[in-house]
Motif scaffolding. Structure first.
Motif, PDB file in Angstrom:
ATOM      1  N   TYR A 242       0.785  -1.548   0.127  1.00 30.76           N
ATOM      2  CA  TYR A 242      -0.180  -0.268   0.183  1.00 30.76           C
ATOM      3  C   TYR A 242       0.932   1.221   0.008  1.00 30.76           C
ATOM      4  CZ  TYR A 242      -4.298  -2.591   0.957  1.00 30.76           C
ATOM      5  OH  TYR A 242      -5.275  -3.178   0.697  1.00 30.76           O
ATOM      6  N   SER A 243       1.879   1.239  -0.002  1.00 29.38           N
ATOM      7  CA  SER A 243       2.582   2.501   0.109  1.00 29.38           C
ATOM      8  C   SER A 243       3.553   2.963  -0.975  1.00 29.38           C
ATOM      9  CB  SER A 243       4.482   1.476   1.128  1.00 29.38           C
ATOM     10  OG  SER A 243       5.530   2.818   1.131  1.00 29.38           O
ATOM     11  N   GLY A 244       3.061   4.005  -1.539  1.00 34.36           N
ATOM     12  CA  GLY A 244       3.603   4.039  -2.757  1.00 34.36           C
ATOM     13  C   GLY A 244       2.473   4.138  -4.136  1.00 34.36           C
ATOM     14  N   THR A 245       1.332   2.793  -3.739  1.00 34.69           N
ATOM     15  CA  THR A 245       1.338   2.313  -5.338  1.00 34.69           C
ATOM     16  C   THR A 245      -0.558   2.426  -4.916  1.00 34.69           C
ATOM     17  OG1 THR A 245       1.044   0.491  -3.669  1.00 34.69           O
ATOM     18  CG2 THR A 245       2.768   0.330  -5.299  1.00 34.69           C
TER      19      THR A 245
ATOM     20  N   THR B 108     -11.478   5.394   8.495  1.00 31.43           N
ATOM     21  CA  THR B 108     -11.500   6.767   8.222  1.00 31.43           C
ATOM     22  C   THR B 108     -10.487   6.280  10.093  1.00 31.43           C
ATOM     23  OG1 THR B 108     -13.785   6.538   7.074  1.00 31.43           O
ATOM     24  CG2 THR B 108     -12.649   8.599   8.734  1.00 31.43           C
ATOM     25  N   THR B 109     -11.159   5.640  10.908  1.00 31.97           N
ATOM     26  CA  THR B 109     -11.015   5.633  11.938  1.00 31.97           C
ATOM     27  C   THR B 109      -9.253   5.738  12.384  1.00 31.97           C
ATOM     28  OG1 THR B 109     -12.991   4.698  13.437  1.00 31.97           O
ATOM     29  CG2 THR B 109     -11.071   4.548  14.997  1.00 31.97           C
ATOM     30  N   ALA B 110      -8.992   4.220  11.792  1.00 34.01           N
ATOM     31  CA  ALA B 110      -7.265   3.572  11.820  1.00 34.01           C
ATOM     32  C   ALA B 110      -6.369   4.903  10.548  1.00 34.01           C
ATOM     33  CB  ALA B 110      -7.407   2.789  11.068  1.00 34.01           C
ATOM     34  N   GLN B 111      -7.311   6.009  10.163  1.00 33.73           N
ATOM     35  CA  GLN B 111      -6.001   6.327   9.297  1.00 33.73           C
ATOM     36  C   GLN B 111      -6.120   7.710  10.302  1.00 33.73           C
ATOM     37  OE1 GLN B 111      -9.032   8.850   5.809  1.00 33.73           O
ATOM     38  NE2 GLN B 111      -6.902   8.394   4.414  1.00 33.73           N
ATOM     39  N   LYS B 112      -7.172   8.534  10.580  1.00 35.53           N
ATOM     40  CA  LYS B 112      -6.961   9.395  11.398  1.00 35.53           C
ATOM     41  C   LYS B 112      -6.013   9.325  12.424  1.00 35.53           C
ATOM     42  CE  LYS B 112     -12.210  11.323  11.250  1.00 35.53           C
ATOM     43  NZ  LYS B 112     -13.039  11.078  12.299  1.00 35.53           N
ATOM     44  N   GLU B 113      -6.284   7.743  13.424  1.00 34.76           N
ATOM     45  CA  GLU B 113      -4.646   7.298  14.148  1.00 34.76           C
ATOM     46  C   GLU B 113      -3.860   7.585  13.935  1.00 34.76           C
ATOM     47  OE1 GLU B 113      -6.914   3.658  15.534  1.00 34.76           O
ATOM     48  OE2 GLU B 113      -8.404   4.859  17.014  1.00 34.76           O
ATOM     49  N   ILE B 114      -3.135   6.630  12.778  1.00 38.06           N
ATOM     50  CA  ILE B 114      -2.046   7.168  12.228  1.00 38.06           C
ATOM     51  C   ILE B 114      -1.615   8.133  11.607  1.00 38.06           C
ATOM     52  CG2 ILE B 114      -1.429   6.238   9.877  1.00 38.06           C
ATOM     53  CD1 ILE B 114      -2.722   3.355  10.687  1.00 38.06           C
ATOM     54  N   ARG B 115      -2.701   9.446  11.559  1.00 35.99           N
ATOM     55  CA  ARG B 115      -1.387  10.818  10.991  1.00 35.99           C
ATOM     56  C   ARG B 115      -1.824  11.187  12.761  1.00 35.99           C
ATOM     57  NH1 ARG B 115      -6.384  12.352   6.939  1.00 35.99           N
ATOM     58  NH2 ARG B 115      -5.578  11.502   5.358  1.00 35.99           N
ATOM     59  N   LEU B 116      -2.039  10.052  13.699  1.00 39.00           N
ATOM     60  CA  LEU B 116      -2.258  11.345  14.656  1.00 39.00           C
ATOM     61  C   LEU B 116      -0.825  10.703  15.631  1.00 39.00           C
ATOM     62  CD1 LEU B 116      -5.390  11.995  16.078  1.00 39.00           C
ATOM     63  CD2 LEU B 116      -3.502  14.066  15.789  1.00 39.00           C
TER      64      LEU B 116
ATOM     65  N   TYR C 217      -6.222  -5.833  11.912  1.00 45.50           N
ATOM     66  CA  TYR C 217      -5.271  -5.209  12.061  1.00 45.50           C
ATOM     67  C   TYR C 217      -4.953  -4.735   9.840  1.00 45.50           C
ATOM     68  CZ  TYR C 217      -0.093  -5.899  11.400  1.00 45.50           C
ATOM     69  OH  TYR C 217       1.529  -5.901  11.493  1.00 45.50           O
ATOM     70  N   LYS C 218      -5.911  -5.922   9.194  1.00 44.31           N
ATOM     71  CA  LYS C 218      -4.936  -5.825   7.953  1.00 44.31           C
ATOM     72  C   LYS C 218      -5.791  -3.869   7.320  1.00 44.31           C
ATOM     73  CE  LYS C 218      -9.078  -8.333   6.651  1.00 44.31           C
ATOM     74  NZ  LYS C 218      -9.569  -9.077   7.816  1.00 44.31           N
ATOM     75  N   VAL C 219      -6.570  -3.602   7.993  1.00 47.56           N
ATOM     76  CA  VAL C 219      -6.913  -1.835   8.314  1.00 47.56           C
ATOM     77  C   VAL C 219      -5.716  -1.193   8.656  1.00 47.56           C
ATOM     78  CG1 VAL C 219      -8.493  -0.216   8.352  1.00 47.56           C
ATOM     79  CG2 VAL C 219      -9.228  -2.836   8.269  1.00 47.56           C
ATOM     80  N   TYR C 220      -5.696  -1.253   9.635  1.00 44.44           N
ATOM     81  CA  TYR C 220      -4.480  -0.337   9.480  1.00 44.44           C
ATOM     82  C   TYR C 220      -2.885  -0.466   9.729  1.00 44.44           C
ATOM     83  CZ  TYR C 220      -6.250   0.764  14.459  1.00 44.44           C
ATOM     84  OH  TYR C 220      -6.831   1.191  15.456  1.00 44.44           O
ATOM     85  N   ALA C 221      -2.903  -2.304   8.433  1.00 43.61           N
ATOM     86  CA  ALA C 221      -1.863  -1.721   7.619  1.00 43.61           C
ATOM     87  C   ALA C 221      -1.932  -1.170   6.056  1.00 43.61           C
ATOM     88  CB  ALA C 221      -2.126  -3.462   7.825  1.00 43.61           C
ATOM     89  N   ALA C 222      -2.846  -1.262   5.828  1.00 40.09           N
ATOM     90  CA  ALA C 222      -3.552  -0.141   4.959  1.00 40.09           C
ATOM     91  C   ALA C 222      -3.248   0.991   4.909  1.00 40.09           C
ATOM     92  CB  ALA C 222      -4.508  -1.317   4.722  1.00 40.09           C
ATOM     93  N   GLU C 223      -3.343   1.174   5.938  1.00 39.99           N
ATOM     94  CA  GLU C 223      -3.571   2.966   6.517  1.00 39.99           C
ATOM     95  C   GLU C 223      -2.314   3.290   6.941  1.00 39.99           C
ATOM     96  OE1 GLU C 223      -6.276   4.850   5.392  1.00 39.99           O
ATOM     97  OE2 GLU C 223      -7.585   3.489   4.628  1.00 39.99           O
ATOM     98  N   ALA C 224      -1.724   2.400   7.116  1.00 36.04           N
ATOM     99  CA  ALA C 224      -0.179   3.376   7.432  1.00 36.04           C
ATOM    100  C   ALA C 224       0.600   2.746   5.932  1.00 36.04           C
ATOM    101  CB  ALA C 224       0.547   1.589   8.562  1.00 36.04           C
ATOM    102  N   GLY C 225       0.514   2.073   5.548  1.00 32.88           N
ATOM    103  CA  GLY C 225       1.880   2.150   4.019  1.00 32.88           C
ATOM    104  C   GLY C 225       0.823   3.015   3.341  1.00 32.88           C
ATOM    105  N   ARG C 226      -0.368   3.157   3.061  1.00 29.54           N
ATOM    106  CA  ARG C 226      -0.680   4.906   2.725  1.00 29.54           C
ATOM    107  C   ARG C 226      -0.346   6.062   3.386  1.00 29.54           C
ATOM    108  NH1 ARG C 226      -6.040   1.999   2.140  1.00 29.54           N
ATOM    109  NH2 ARG C 226      -6.382   1.334  -0.318  1.00 29.54           N
TER     110      ARG C 226
END
Length: 463
Positions: free
Chosen positions: A348-351, A366-374, A390-399
């Motif tokens: 998910y990183s750069g792709t 949306t929730t995982a994305q906000k937490e990772i940004r903070l 866990y896969k949702v956090y992994a995807a949003e962390a890659g993005r």
């Protein structure tokens, strides 16, 4: 009396008798000062004046046995300090056996001294008997002097953990039994002897006569005892593995001989044969194999990418079915899950990749994305309790471009720790419920229903 000591494993002491198995060496006079003339067949203690019809108990003066006075007509019992140590030893071994699969005991010893004869298939037999036999008889165990008492360390450890006494296996063994165990029997102890002489190889071997002769010569009963599960708990030349143990104490034998004692033990073994589930046995074979390990690893890895079912579900089935494989299955699941999360991060990183993630909601992302940004990679610490996969956090962390090293570290602390914790709890459940293995199919139904209900609740809460 010879100094008491103990052993972690006990052996029936063979006599020097020869092929017939006579437990009394040729020419070895009975202990206790037998002065009968040749041809006199009366039993020891029957030498009384002519016309005296009193019983042996009536003619025997009061004497000290095992530190306690044995009065005429009163049944002897072990000294109080020996009863206390027997109780402590019994508590210790019962605790150990509770943690390794549990102990089930049926039957009890008779009052007074007795000789216990049991099948012998494991070093764990002594510990199991000390946990199963009654404290009131303060059990003592015959042990091979040349093995368990050859150095001070073994002698000290054995004296603390198992109330055993040394007996020679080669030359004078029966004399040792009579000299040491005789007074114990008269003091009210239960003396444990394994008549096979060594650990069996999957079947009950021939019983030697020493134990029966010891009982008859001291006027005490022979009590057959069957042990089931000890060979699986601690196999011969193997390692300790969780397994339930069953003990069946039989009735005292009225006319004992070696063959009768062996038959009684075999009958008791048939009575306590454990009941199991065929489904559990099949799943257990898978769990302990490399296929089972690969299945758990693949399950956990793909769940970090797309697979909707948690790896804990696989552990709930395999670890309970085969708790001895629980640790390696748990570690495999944790490592594979973190590895899958690292791959997801890279994808998910750069792709523009977007793997299917069924049974997830927009609000979860949306929730995982906000937490990772903070919080960056530290946001994954919320995953175990939030219900967000866990896969949702992994995807949003890659993005979000989270560094791989930091992600692996934080994921191991959060996701890996949860899998390990759950896996170990499930393994413990598998250990403690072994005696109810016949209900494993019902357990699978319960797990399935509970998982579906919990999963539906989590998804509905994130809509």
């Amino acid at each position: 009396m010879t100094k008491d000591a103990a052993t972690g494993s006990s052996f029936m002491v063979r006599s020097d008798a020869g092929p017939e198995g006579d437990a009394r060496p040729e020419g070895d006079a009975p202990l206790g000062g037998d002065v009968r003339s040749k041809g006199d067949t009366r039993s020891e203690g029957d030498v009384r004046s002519e016309g005296d019809t009193r019983s042996e108990a009536d003619t025997r003066p009061e004497r000290l046995v095992g530190g306690e006075a044995e009065a005429p007509g009163r049944r002897a019992r072990p000294a109080f300090r020996l009863l206390v140590t027997a109780w402590l030893r019994r508590r210790f071994w019962r605790t150990v056996l509770l943690l390794t699969g549990g102990l089930t005991v049926k039957g009890k010893l008779p009052k007074g001294g007795c000789v216990v004869v049991a099948n012998h298939s494991s070093h764990a037999d002594t510990a199991v008997l000390l946990a199963a036999l009654g404290v009131a008889r303060a059990p003592r165990v015959a042990a091979a002097a040349d093995y368990w008492f050859r150095n001070q360390v073994r002698r000290l450890v054995c004296s603390v953990l198992a109330a055993a006494f040394p007996v020679r296996r080669h030359g004078g063994g029966y004399s040792d039994l009579q000299a040491i165990a005789g007074p114990m029997l008269r003091a009210g102890h239960a003396v444990v002897v394994f008549p096979e002489g060594t650990r069996g190889a999957g079947r009950v071997g021939t019983f030697r006569r020493g134990a029966v002769d010891l009982a008859v010569s001291n006027g005490v009963p022979v009590v057959p005892v069957a042990l089931s599960g000890t060979a699986e708990l601690l196999p011969k030349r193997g390692r300790l593995r969780p397994h339930a143990v069953r003990v069946r104490i039989g009735r005292p034998l009225t006319s004992p001989d070696a063959d009768t004692a062996r038959t009684a033990v075999l009958e008791l073994l048939a009575e306590i044969r454990p009941r199991d589930s065929r489904v559990r046995r099949r799943i257990a074979r898978l769990a302990v194999s490399w296929k089972g390990l690969g299945l758990v690893a693949a399950w956990s890895f793909t769940e970090a990418l797309s697979w909707p079912l948690l790896p804990e579900l696989a552990l709930a089935v395999l670890c309970v079915a085969a708790p001895r494989a629980g640790l390696r299955l748990t570690v495999s699941a944790a490592v594979a899950s973190v590895a899958g999360g690292l791959v997801a991060l890279a994808l998910y990183s750069g792709t523009s990749v977007d793997l299917p993630q069924p049974l997830t909601t927009t609000r979860m992302h949306t929730t995982a994305q906000k937490e990772i940004r903070l919080e960056g990679a530290r946001a994954v610490r919320h995953q175990p309790a939030s219900g967000i996969p866990y896969k949702v956090y992994a995807a949003e962390a890659g993005r979000a471009g989270v560094p791989a090293g930091e992600w692996v570290l934080r994921s191991t602390a959060a996701r890996g720790q949860r899998i390990v914790g759950v896996g170990l709890v499930l393994t413990l459940i598998g250990v403690l419920t072994q005696r109810w293995r016949r209900f494993f199919p019902q357990y699978l139904i319960f797990v399935g229903v509970a998982f579906i209900a919990l999963f539906a609740l989590v998804i509905s809460s994130w809509r």
